[in-house]
Design a protein around this motif. Structure first.
Motif, PDB file in Angstrom:
ATOM      1  N   PHE A 130       0.603  -1.151   0.063  1.00 46.14           N
ATOM      2  CA  PHE A 130      -0.115  -0.059   0.076  1.00 46.14           C
ATOM      3  C   PHE A 130       0.802   1.231   0.020  1.00 46.14           C
ATOM      4  O   PHE A 130       1.541   1.448   0.753  1.00 46.14           O
ATOM      5  CB  PHE A 130      -0.793   0.042   1.208  1.00 46.14           C
ATOM      6  CG  PHE A 130      -1.899  -0.914   1.331  1.00 46.14           C
ATOM      7  CD1 PHE A 130      -3.095  -0.792   0.620  1.00 46.14           C
ATOM      8  CD2 PHE A 130      -1.673  -2.209   2.136  1.00 46.14           C
ATOM      9  CE1 PHE A 130      -4.088  -1.842   0.503  1.00 46.14           C
ATOM     10  CE2 PHE A 130      -2.863  -3.119   1.962  1.00 46.14           C
ATOM     11  CZ  PHE A 130      -3.968  -2.879   1.143  1.00 46.14           C
ATOM     12  N   ASP A 131       0.584   2.177  -1.092  1.00 51.17           N
ATOM     13  CA  ASP A 131       1.414   3.501  -1.093  1.00 51.17           C
ATOM     14  C   ASP A 131       0.334   4.472  -0.970  1.00 51.17           C
ATOM     15  O   ASP A 131      -0.417   4.503  -2.001  1.00 51.17           O
ATOM     16  CB  ASP A 131       2.038   3.293  -2.362  1.00 51.17           C
ATOM     17  CG  ASP A 131       2.980   4.623  -2.886  1.00 51.17           C
ATOM     18  OD1 ASP A 131       3.056   4.816  -4.046  1.00 51.17           O
ATOM     19  OD2 ASP A 131       3.462   5.309  -1.942  1.00 51.17           O
ATOM     20  N   PHE A 132       0.649   5.250  -0.020  1.00 51.89           N
ATOM     21  CA  PHE A 132      -0.227   6.320   0.032  1.00 51.89           C
ATOM     22  C   PHE A 132       0.274   7.606   0.680  1.00 51.89           C
ATOM     23  O   PHE A 132       1.206   7.446   1.548  1.00 51.89           O
ATOM     24  CB  PHE A 132      -1.732   5.864   0.877  1.00 51.89           C
ATOM     25  CG  PHE A 132      -1.422   5.428   2.349  1.00 51.89           C
ATOM     26  CD1 PHE A 132      -1.605   6.260   3.307  1.00 51.89           C
ATOM     27  CD2 PHE A 132      -0.970   4.088   2.394  1.00 51.89           C
ATOM     28  CE1 PHE A 132      -1.491   5.891   4.459  1.00 51.89           C
ATOM     29  CE2 PHE A 132      -0.663   3.908   3.692  1.00 51.89           C
ATOM     30  CZ  PHE A 132      -0.841   4.604   4.861  1.00 51.89           C
ATOM     31  N   PHE A 133      -0.345   8.696   0.488  1.00 49.75           N
ATOM     32  CA  PHE A 133       0.173  10.122   1.301  1.00 49.75           C
ATOM     33  C   PHE A 133      -1.116  10.469   2.169  1.00 49.75           C
ATOM     34  O   PHE A 133      -2.315  10.383   1.847  1.00 49.75           O
ATOM     35  CB  PHE A 133       0.021  11.228   0.252  1.00 49.75           C
ATOM     36  CG  PHE A 133       0.699  12.407   0.736  1.00 49.75           C
ATOM     37  CD1 PHE A 133      -0.178  13.474   1.121  1.00 49.75           C
ATOM     38  CD2 PHE A 133       2.033  12.467   0.997  1.00 49.75           C
ATOM     39  CE1 PHE A 133       0.294  14.684   1.575  1.00 49.75           C
ATOM     40  CE2 PHE A 133       2.554  13.552   1.719  1.00 49.75           C
ATOM     41  CZ  PHE A 133       1.933  14.810   1.920  1.00 49.75           C
ATOM     42  N   ASN A 136       0.559  15.043   6.932  1.00 49.63           N
ATOM     43  CA  ASN A 136       1.476  15.224   5.758  1.00 49.63           C
ATOM     44  C   ASN A 136       2.812  14.143   5.775  1.00 49.63           C
ATOM     45  O   ASN A 136       3.885  14.653   5.715  1.00 49.63           O
ATOM     46  CB  ASN A 136       2.190  16.504   5.973  1.00 49.63           C
ATOM     47  CG  ASN A 136       2.573  17.392   4.743  1.00 49.63           C
ATOM     48  OD1 ASN A 136       2.429  17.197   3.656  1.00 49.63           O
ATOM     49  ND2 ASN A 136       3.749  18.017   5.176  1.00 49.63           N
ATOM     50  N   ILE A 137       2.144  12.870   5.545  1.00 47.17           N
ATOM     51  CA  ILE A 137       3.395  11.803   5.613  1.00 47.17           C
ATOM     52  C   ILE A 137       3.106  10.912   4.307  1.00 47.17           C
ATOM     53  O   ILE A 137       1.919  10.623   4.067  1.00 47.17           O
ATOM     54  CB  ILE A 137       3.356  11.135   6.661  1.00 47.17           C
ATOM     55  CG1 ILE A 137       3.615  11.929   7.974  1.00 47.17           C
ATOM     56  CG2 ILE A 137       4.454   9.858   6.783  1.00 47.17           C
ATOM     57  CD1 ILE A 137       3.509  11.213   9.387  1.00 47.17           C
ATOM     58  N   GLY A 191      -2.191   1.341  -4.529  1.00 48.76           N
ATOM     59  CA  GLY A 191      -1.853   2.726  -4.309  1.00 48.76           C
ATOM     60  C   GLY A 191      -3.104   3.243  -3.958  1.00 48.76           C
ATOM     61  O   GLY A 191      -4.111   3.180  -4.481  1.00 48.76           O
ATOM     62  N   HIS A 192      -3.263   4.155  -2.784  1.00 49.79           N
ATOM     63  CA  HIS A 192      -4.466   5.063  -2.634  1.00 49.79           C
ATOM     64  C   HIS A 192      -3.931   6.239  -1.739  1.00 49.79           C
ATOM     65  O   HIS A 192      -2.910   6.328  -1.356  1.00 49.79           O
ATOM     66  CB  HIS A 192      -5.311   4.081  -1.812  1.00 49.79           C
ATOM     67  CG  HIS A 192      -4.992   3.882  -0.672  1.00 49.79           C
ATOM     68  ND1 HIS A 192      -4.326   2.617  -0.211  1.00 49.79           N
ATOM     69  CD2 HIS A 192      -5.419   4.212   0.649  1.00 49.79           C
ATOM     70  CE1 HIS A 192      -4.164   2.576   1.031  1.00 49.79           C
ATOM     71  NE2 HIS A 192      -4.880   3.557   1.627  1.00 49.79           N
ATOM     72  N   GLU A 193      -4.723   7.105  -1.605  1.00 49.05           N
ATOM     73  CA  GLU A 193      -4.562   8.442  -0.893  1.00 49.05           C
ATOM     74  C   GLU A 193      -5.678   8.465   0.468  1.00 49.05           C
ATOM     75  O   GLU A 193      -6.818   8.135   0.187  1.00 49.05           O
ATOM     76  CB  GLU A 193      -4.796   9.601  -1.643  1.00 49.05           C
ATOM     77  CG  GLU A 193      -4.322  10.877  -1.225  1.00 49.05           C
ATOM     78  CD  GLU A 193      -4.439  11.977  -1.958  1.00 49.05           C
ATOM     79  OE1 GLU A 193      -5.253  12.820  -1.831  1.00 49.05           O
ATOM     80  OE2 GLU A 193      -3.548  11.836  -3.275  1.00 49.05           O
ATOM     81  N   VAL A 194      -5.059   8.618   1.657  1.00 54.56           N
ATOM     82  CA  VAL A 194      -5.858   8.831   2.901  1.00 54.56           C
ATOM     83  C   VAL A 194      -6.298  10.227   2.928  1.00 54.56           C
ATOM     84  O   VAL A 194      -5.254  11.169   2.922  1.00 54.56           O
ATOM     85  CB  VAL A 194      -5.277   8.316   4.040  1.00 54.56           C
ATOM     86  CG1 VAL A 194      -5.856   8.503   5.301  1.00 54.56           C
ATOM     87  CG2 VAL A 194      -4.943   6.828   3.584  1.00 54.56           C
ATOM     88  N   LYS A 195      -7.490  10.742   3.160  1.00 53.11           N
ATOM     89  CA  LYS A 195      -7.647  12.273   3.239  1.00 53.11           C
ATOM     90  C   LYS A 195      -7.749  12.471   4.525  1.00 53.11           C
ATOM     91  O   LYS A 195      -8.192  11.938   5.477  1.00 53.11           O
ATOM     92  CB  LYS A 195      -8.877  12.471   2.203  1.00 53.11           C
ATOM     93  CG  LYS A 195      -8.626  12.374   0.878  1.00 53.11           C
ATOM     94  CD  LYS A 195      -9.884  12.694  -0.019  1.00 53.11           C
ATOM     95  CE  LYS A 195      -9.510  12.537  -1.168  1.00 53.11           C
ATOM     96  NZ  LYS A 195     -10.544  12.792  -2.223  1.00 53.11           N
TER      97      LYS A 195
END
Length: 127
Positions: free
Chosen positions: A49-52, A57-58, A123-127
């Protein structure tokens, strides 16, 4: 499968940060030992899992391995000396299917047990 919990209400896989000069497989062996007292051998990568994490801010990369457990007994005197883990418990795949308080979510479908688990990178992004 051993999972860990801080308060006993949400369960997750053991893990942590990679030390300098440490391989990913060495890291998972060390982290599982620290957080459960259990000795394992890392096998293959099951998921990435690859996320921002915008809140903190990590940028994070989480790598999950299949493993071989050398002992399925949690040591009686075990304690996560430097971490937040207070509980360790083994769960069956049947138990995991019906749990809503477990992470990562792919544990519920036991995809790592299949001959061809499908894509590994998520891959995804955590808000």
């Amino acid at each position: 499968m051993p999972l860990v919990s801080n308060e006993g209400d949400f369960w997750y896989t053991p893990g942590g940060k990679l030390n300098a000069n440490e391989t990913l497989s060495d890291c998972i062996v060390r982290e599982v030992k620290e957080e459960t007292g259990i000795d394992i051998q890392a096998s293959e990568i099951a998921s990435v899992f690859d996320f921002f994490d915008r809140k903190n801010n990590i940028h994070k990369v989480e790598v999950y391995f299949t493993t071989k457990i050398k002992s399925d007994v949690i040591p009686k005197n075990w304690k996560d000396a430097d971490g937040p883990v207070k509980f360790v418990r083994f769960f069956s795949h049947e138990e995991l299917k019906n749990m809503n308080n477990v992470a990562p979510g792919f544990l519920k479908n036991a995809m790592w047990l299949k001959d061809k688990p499908g894509k590994v990178y998520e891959g995804h992004e955590v808000k």
